[in-house]
Design a protein around this motif. Structure first.
Motif, PDB file in Angstrom:
ATOM      1  N   GLN A  95      -5.020  -3.381  10.877  1.00 16.75           N
ATOM      2  CA  GLN A  95      -4.567  -4.588  10.189  1.00 16.75           C
ATOM      3  C   GLN A  95      -3.759  -4.254   8.932  1.00 16.75           C
ATOM      4  O   GLN A  95      -2.975  -5.076   8.453  1.00 16.75           O
ATOM      5  CB  GLN A  95      -5.766  -5.468   9.822  1.00 16.75           C
ATOM      6  N   VAL A  96      -3.959  -3.050   8.414  1.00 18.41           N
ATOM      7  CA  VAL A  96      -3.145  -2.561   7.298  1.00 18.41           C
ATOM      8  C   VAL A  96      -2.095  -1.579   7.801  1.00 18.41           C
ATOM      9  O   VAL A  96      -0.899  -1.744   7.577  1.00 18.41           O
ATOM     10  CB  VAL A  96      -4.019  -1.903   6.215  1.00 18.41           C
ATOM     11  N   TRP A  97      -2.544  -0.535   8.499  1.00 15.73           N
ATOM     12  CA  TRP A  97      -1.633   0.516   8.928  1.00 15.73           C
ATOM     13  C   TRP A  97      -0.575   0.016   9.910  1.00 15.73           C
ATOM     14  O   TRP A  97       0.535   0.544   9.947  1.00 15.73           O
ATOM     15  CB  TRP A  97      -2.418   1.659   9.583  1.00 15.73           C
ATOM     16  N   GLY A  98      -0.919  -0.996  10.690  1.00 18.58           N
ATOM     17  CA  GLY A  98       0.014  -1.478  11.698  1.00 18.58           C
ATOM     18  C   GLY A  98       0.802  -2.706  11.292  1.00 18.58           C
ATOM     19  O   GLY A  98       1.606  -3.214  12.075  1.00 18.58           O
ATOM     20  N   LYS A  99       0.587  -3.172  10.073  1.00 22.57           N
ATOM     21  CA  LYS A  99       1.302  -4.361   9.608  1.00 22.57           C
ATOM     22  C   LYS A  99       2.677  -3.966   9.097  1.00 22.57           C
ATOM     23  O   LYS A  99       2.811  -3.139   8.196  1.00 22.57           O
ATOM     24  CB  LYS A  99       0.496  -5.031   8.484  1.00 22.57           C
TER      25      LYS A  99
ATOM     26  N   TYR B 223       3.791  -3.140   5.277  1.00 25.52           N
ATOM     27  CA  TYR B 223       2.645  -3.098   4.365  1.00 25.52           C
ATOM     28  C   TYR B 223       2.424  -1.709   3.772  1.00 25.52           C
ATOM     29  O   TYR B 223       1.714  -1.560   2.788  1.00 25.52           O
ATOM     30  CB  TYR B 223       1.370  -3.535   5.100  1.00 25.52           C
ATOM     31  N   VAL B 224       2.998  -0.675   4.393  1.00 26.83           N
ATOM     32  CA  VAL B 224       2.816   0.705   3.937  1.00 26.83           C
ATOM     33  C   VAL B 224       4.156   1.250   3.440  1.00 26.83           C
ATOM     34  O   VAL B 224       5.160   1.165   4.153  1.00 26.83           O
ATOM     35  CB  VAL B 224       2.268   1.593   5.070  1.00 26.83           C
ATOM     36  N   ALA B 225       4.159   1.792   2.226  1.00 26.41           N
ATOM     37  CA  ALA B 225       5.393   2.300   1.628  1.00 26.41           C
ATOM     38  C   ALA B 225       6.040   3.356   2.526  1.00 26.41           C
ATOM     39  O   ALA B 225       5.394   4.325   2.910  1.00 26.41           O
ATOM     40  CB  ALA B 225       5.115   2.892   0.250  1.00 26.41           C
ATOM     41  N   GLY B 226       7.309   3.126   2.877  1.00 26.34           N
ATOM     42  CA  GLY B 226       8.027   4.060   3.734  1.00 26.34           C
ATOM     43  C   GLY B 226       7.701   3.923   5.200  1.00 26.34           C
ATOM     44  O   GLY B 226       8.222   4.688   6.023  1.00 26.34           O
ATOM     45  N   GLY B 227       6.846   2.964   5.541  1.00 24.26           N
ATOM     46  CA  GLY B 227       6.403   2.840   6.915  1.00 24.26           C
ATOM     47  C   GLY B 227       5.581   4.051   7.315  1.00 24.26           C
ATOM     48  O   GLY B 227       5.279   4.925   6.501  1.00 24.26           O
ATOM     49  N   ALA B 228       5.215   4.120   8.585  1.00 22.64           N
ATOM     50  CA  ALA B 228       4.407   5.251   9.052  1.00 22.64           C
ATOM     51  C   ALA B 228       5.119   6.571   8.833  1.00 22.64           C
ATOM     52  O   ALA B 228       4.520   7.557   8.392  1.00 22.64           O
ATOM     53  CB  ALA B 228       4.070   5.068  10.529  1.00 22.64           C
ATOM     54  N   THR B 229       6.422   6.602   9.104  1.00 23.94           N
ATOM     55  CA  THR B 229       7.191   7.844   8.949  1.00 23.94           C
ATOM     56  C   THR B 229       7.170   8.322   7.511  1.00 23.94           C
ATOM     57  O   THR B 229       6.929   9.501   7.220  1.00 23.94           O
ATOM     58  CB  THR B 229       8.636   7.650   9.407  1.00 23.94           C
TER      59      THR B 229
ATOM     60  N   PHE C 256       0.802  -1.221   0.000  1.00 18.67           N
ATOM     61  CA  PHE C 256       0.000   0.000   0.000  1.00 18.67           C
ATOM     62  C   PHE C 256       0.837   1.274   0.000  1.00 18.67           C
ATOM     63  O   PHE C 256       1.860   1.362   0.674  1.00 18.67           O
ATOM     64  CB  PHE C 256      -0.926   0.040   1.226  1.00 18.67           C
ATOM     65  N   SER C 257       0.335   2.246  -0.739  1.00 14.48           N
ATOM     66  CA  SER C 257       0.848   3.611  -0.669  1.00 14.48           C
ATOM     67  C   SER C 257      -0.205   4.444   0.052  1.00 14.48           C
ATOM     68  O   SER C 257      -1.386   4.388  -0.291  1.00 14.48           O
ATOM     69  CB  SER C 257       1.079   4.167  -2.079  1.00 14.48           C
ATOM     70  N   VAL C 258       0.228   5.205   1.066  1.00 18.12           N
ATOM     71  CA  VAL C 258      -0.704   6.013   1.855  1.00 18.12           C
ATOM     72  C   VAL C 258      -0.207   7.456   1.901  1.00 18.12           C
ATOM     73  O   VAL C 258       0.934   7.709   2.288  1.00 18.12           O
ATOM     74  CB  VAL C 258      -0.843   5.470   3.299  1.00 18.12           C
ATOM     75  N   GLY C 259      -1.057   8.391   1.483  1.00 17.91           N
ATOM     76  CA  GLY C 259      -0.692   9.807   1.503  1.00 17.91           C
ATOM     77  C   GLY C 259      -1.006  10.434   2.851  1.00 17.91           C
ATOM     78  O   GLY C 259      -1.884  11.292   2.961  1.00 17.91           O
ATOM     79  N   GLY C 260      -0.285  10.018   3.875  1.00 17.27           N
ATOM     80  CA  GLY C 260      -0.588  10.436   5.233  1.00 17.27           C
ATOM     81  C   GLY C 260      -0.222  11.859   5.575  1.00 17.27           C
ATOM     82  O   GLY C 260      -0.608  12.357   6.637  1.00 17.27           O
ATOM     83  N   ALA C 261       0.533  12.538   4.708  1.00 16.23           N
ATOM     84  CA  ALA C 261       0.876  13.941   4.982  1.00 16.23           C
ATOM     85  C   ALA C 261      -0.365  14.819   4.934  1.00 16.23           C
ATOM     86  O   ALA C 261      -0.356  15.931   5.465  1.00 16.23           O
ATOM     87  CB  ALA C 261       1.918  14.441   3.979  1.00 16.23           C
ATOM     88  N   GLU C 262      -1.411  14.339   4.288  1.00 24.68           N
ATOM     89  CA  GLU C 262      -2.675  15.069   4.200  1.00 24.68           C
ATOM     90  C   GLU C 262      -3.730  14.246   4.933  1.00 24.68           C
ATOM     91  O   GLU C 262      -4.169  13.201   4.447  1.00 24.68           O
ATOM     92  CB  GLU C 262      -3.049  15.302   2.734  1.00 24.68           C
ATOM     93  N   GLY C 263      -4.146  14.721   6.112  1.00 27.88           N
ATOM     94  CA  GLY C 263      -5.000  13.931   6.984  1.00 27.88           C
ATOM     95  C   GLY C 263      -6.324  13.504   6.391  1.00 27.88           C
ATOM     96  O   GLY C 263      -6.912  12.512   6.825  1.00 27.88           O
ATOM     97  N   TRP C 264      -6.807  14.219   5.380  1.00 27.65           N
ATOM     98  CA  TRP C 264      -8.107  13.872   4.807  1.00 27.65           C
ATOM     99  C   TRP C 264      -8.112  12.494   4.153  1.00 27.65           C
ATOM    100  O   TRP C 264      -9.134  11.804   4.140  1.00 27.65           O
ATOM    101  CB  TRP C 264      -8.574  14.928   3.814  1.00 27.65           C
ATOM    102  N   THR C 265      -6.964  12.059   3.632  1.00 30.32           N
ATOM    103  CA  THR C 265      -6.911  10.714   3.039  1.00 30.32           C
ATOM    104  C   THR C 265      -7.148   9.651   4.105  1.00 30.32           C
ATOM    105  O   THR C 265      -7.742   8.604   3.828  1.00 30.32           O
ATOM    106  CB  THR C 265      -5.560  10.461   2.354  1.00 30.32           C
TER     107      THR C 265
ATOM    108  N   ASP D 248      -1.796  10.614  13.942  1.00 26.31           N
ATOM    109  CA  ASP D 248      -1.173  10.047  15.139  1.00 26.31           C
ATOM    110  C   ASP D 248      -1.461   8.549  15.236  1.00 26.31           C
ATOM    111  O   ASP D 248      -0.602   7.768  15.675  1.00 26.31           O
ATOM    112  CB  ASP D 248      -1.691  10.753  16.396  1.00 26.31           C
ATOM    113  N   PHE D 249      -2.653   8.144  14.812  1.00 23.78           N
ATOM    114  CA  PHE D 249      -2.994   6.715  14.833  1.00 23.78           C
ATOM    115  C   PHE D 249      -2.179   5.940  13.804  1.00 23.78           C
ATOM    116  O   PHE D 249      -1.756   4.811  14.060  1.00 23.78           O
ATOM    117  CB  PHE D 249      -4.489   6.530  14.591  1.00 23.78           C
ATOM    118  N   LEU D 250      -1.946   6.540  12.648  1.00 23.32           N
ATOM    119  CA  LEU D 250      -1.095   5.899  11.642  1.00 23.32           C
ATOM    120  C   LEU D 250       0.307   5.674  12.210  1.00 23.32           C
ATOM    121  O   LEU D 250       0.939   4.646  11.962  1.00 23.32           O
ATOM    122  CB  LEU D 250      -1.025   6.764  10.377  1.00 23.32           C
ATOM    123  N   LYS D 251       0.749   6.618  13.003  1.00 26.05           N
ATOM    124  CA  LYS D 251       2.068   6.530  13.621  1.00 26.05           C
ATOM    125  C   LYS D 251       2.115   5.443  14.700  1.00 26.05           C
ATOM    126  O   LYS D 251       3.125   4.773  14.886  1.00 26.05           O
ATOM    127  CB  LYS D 251       2.427   7.886  14.243  1.00 26.05           C
ATOM    128  N   ASN D 252       0.986   5.272  15.393  1.00 27.72           N
ATOM    129  CA  ASN D 252       0.940   4.290  16.480  1.00 27.72           C
ATOM    130  C   ASN D 252      -0.411   3.572  16.482  1.00 27.72           C
ATOM    131  O   ASN D 252      -1.294   3.876  17.286  1.00 27.72           O
ATOM    132  CB  ASN D 252       1.171   4.973  17.835  1.00 27.72           C
TER     133      ASN D 252
END
Length: 460
Positions: A266-270, A273-279, A215-224, A435-439
């Protein structure tokens, strides 16, 4: 809607098919406009239809109008082509004003300075209500109302209403229940399109085993991240709970929220599974989350990216072909029914004039939608738009499902919330889900923070 894309198409967010509601009705005729300053000064000759058009527009030679929106890049460029068509038909001069997010704050500074734009494209029903409550927004006139009633289902009309009057024309919609995938990655991995959440996890593991991050997640923008949550919650908790949470009639500490966050983890914490990890995800904006899925040959940074139909703009910019290199499947069902969440952007008049009312009328017509639809990366809730104008079969199918939904939809939950909670970068739900994506292990802690922020914004 929102394409919160550009910043917020923000278009968002049916258990059966597509998006939700807010409330109101409309009145005031086109001739009964009038503000302290009418920016028109044009020819008052009778309206005339252009050859091949569906509506008559007044001659507005000498009229100048400003339209504000948060759209950038290709989305802004394509909308300017729609405005150019309006200029051609009426003789008016229309200037696009780039706005910052949250747009309500941007408009507040313009109003305070005595120079509000004539029309603003507002990405949230909550923002429309704020504009009405502050006395900025003006009701639509008779011509715009007639066009809206002719071309839109009742549900899409209702989300532009406040207090029994119609203020918004939902010009742009978003089907925000789609997962785009790199076709070559899936082929190499032997992965299949999933229909359920459990199948999605299996597909993700198959992609991971092939050597590509799922998965790719655009977490820099909280709306995603709010969009991820809303799809899981709508499918898992159901429409009644969804409506209750959207209105803050139940708390974010409710067990249904815990269940949805635990599912997301199950996705965000695996691990991996997320490109670049949470960071990395928290440093990746939405456009980059799409392009990194469709660049890099058969070894992109990720195999899949979740987001709305508007991702097509970024897919094309990445040099990939929609329907061939980039394919799509509906967000898998977590509960009994697959979700389809929708969003959108509504044209709202701030400076009432013949020109502003004419522009709102045009934006409610199939004519305006057709100009934008053929350019791609755009979805219209206008039921009288000829679907053949969309540039590819993928877009046509997405549009067809949106129109087929009729009134059976739920609108993006965060877009219904007060902007302080559901629509402000670095605050409220956007920040809490970052913050949840981070932890992702701290479900209870994030629930408590979400509830605290929601209670403050809703005032209950």
């Amino acid at each position: 809607m929102r394409n919160r894309s550009s910043s917020t198409i923000r278009t968002r967010r049916t258990v059966k098919t597509a998006a939700a509601l807010v409330a109101g009705a409309l009145a005031l005729s086109l001739t009964a406009c009038g503000g302290d300053e009418d920016k028109s000064g044009g020819d008052e000759s009778s309206p005339a239809k252009e050859s091949g058009s569906t509506l008559a527009l007044p001659k507005l030679n000498g009229t100048t109008l400003e339209v504000a929106a948060v759209w950038t890049g290709a989305e802004q460029a394509n909308f300017k082509k729609v405005l150019a068509e309006f200029e051609k038909r009426t003789g008016a001069k229309v200037t696009f004003v780039p706005a910052q997010d949250p747009i309500i704050n941007f408009l507040g500074s313009k109003v305070a300075g005595g120079q509000p734009p004539d029309v603003a494209m507002l990405p949230q029903p909550g923002a429309i209500k704020q504009a009405v409550d502050k006395g900025w927004a003006k009701p639509l006139g008779a011509a715009a109302l007639k066009e809206l009633q002719k071309n839109y289902s009742q549900g899409w009309q209702d989300i532009g209403k406040v207090g029994g009057k119609q203020y918004g024309v939902y010009y742009k919609a978003a089907n925000k229940s789609l997962v785009w995938y790199n076709a070559q990655v899936f082929e190499n991995a032997g992965a299949a399109e999933p229909k359920t959440w459990d199948e999605l996890l299996t597909t993700a593991q198959t992609v991971y085993d092939s050597g590509v991050t799922p998965f790719s997640v655009g977490g820099a923008e909280g709306w995603t991240l709010t969009d991820w949550f809303e799809n899981v919650y709508l499918s898992q908790a159901g429409p009644e709970k969804y409506d209750q949470l959207a209105k803050h009639e139940i708390k974010w500490t409710d067990p249904s929220v815990k269940e949805a966050l635990t599912t997301l983890a199950q996705v965000w914490g695996k691990k991996d599974y997320v490109a670049g990890g949470a960071t990395g995800a928290l440093q990746t904006d939405f456009p980059a989350s799409v392009t990194q899925t469709f660049t890099g040959g058969d070894q992109p940074k990720a195999g899949m990216v979740y987001e709305g139909d508007f991702a097509q703009v970024n897919i094309v910019q990445a040099g990939a072909k929609v329907g061939t290199d980039a394919k799509v499947f509906p967000f898998p069902k977590v509960g009994d029914t697959a979700p389809v969440v929708s969003g959108g952007d509504a044209a709202v008049i701030l400076e009432d004039s013949e020109g502003a009312q004419a522009l709102a009328t045009f934006l409610a017509s199939p004519d305006a939608a057709a100009v934008h639809a053929k350019l791609g990366g755009y979805l219209s809730p206008n039921k009288n738009l000829d679907l053949s104008v969309y540039p590819n079969d993928v877009q046509r199918k997405i549009a067809e499902s949106l129109i087929a939904a009729g009134d059976d939809f739920r609108f993006d939950m965060s877009d219904q919330a007060p902007q302080a909670f559901g629509g402000t970068p670095g605050k409220g739900e956007w920040k809490d889900l970052q913050d949840f994506l981070k932890n992702p292990t701290d479900v209870a802690g994030i629930q408590a923070k979400l509830e605290s922020d929601a209670a403050a914004a809703y005032g209950n």
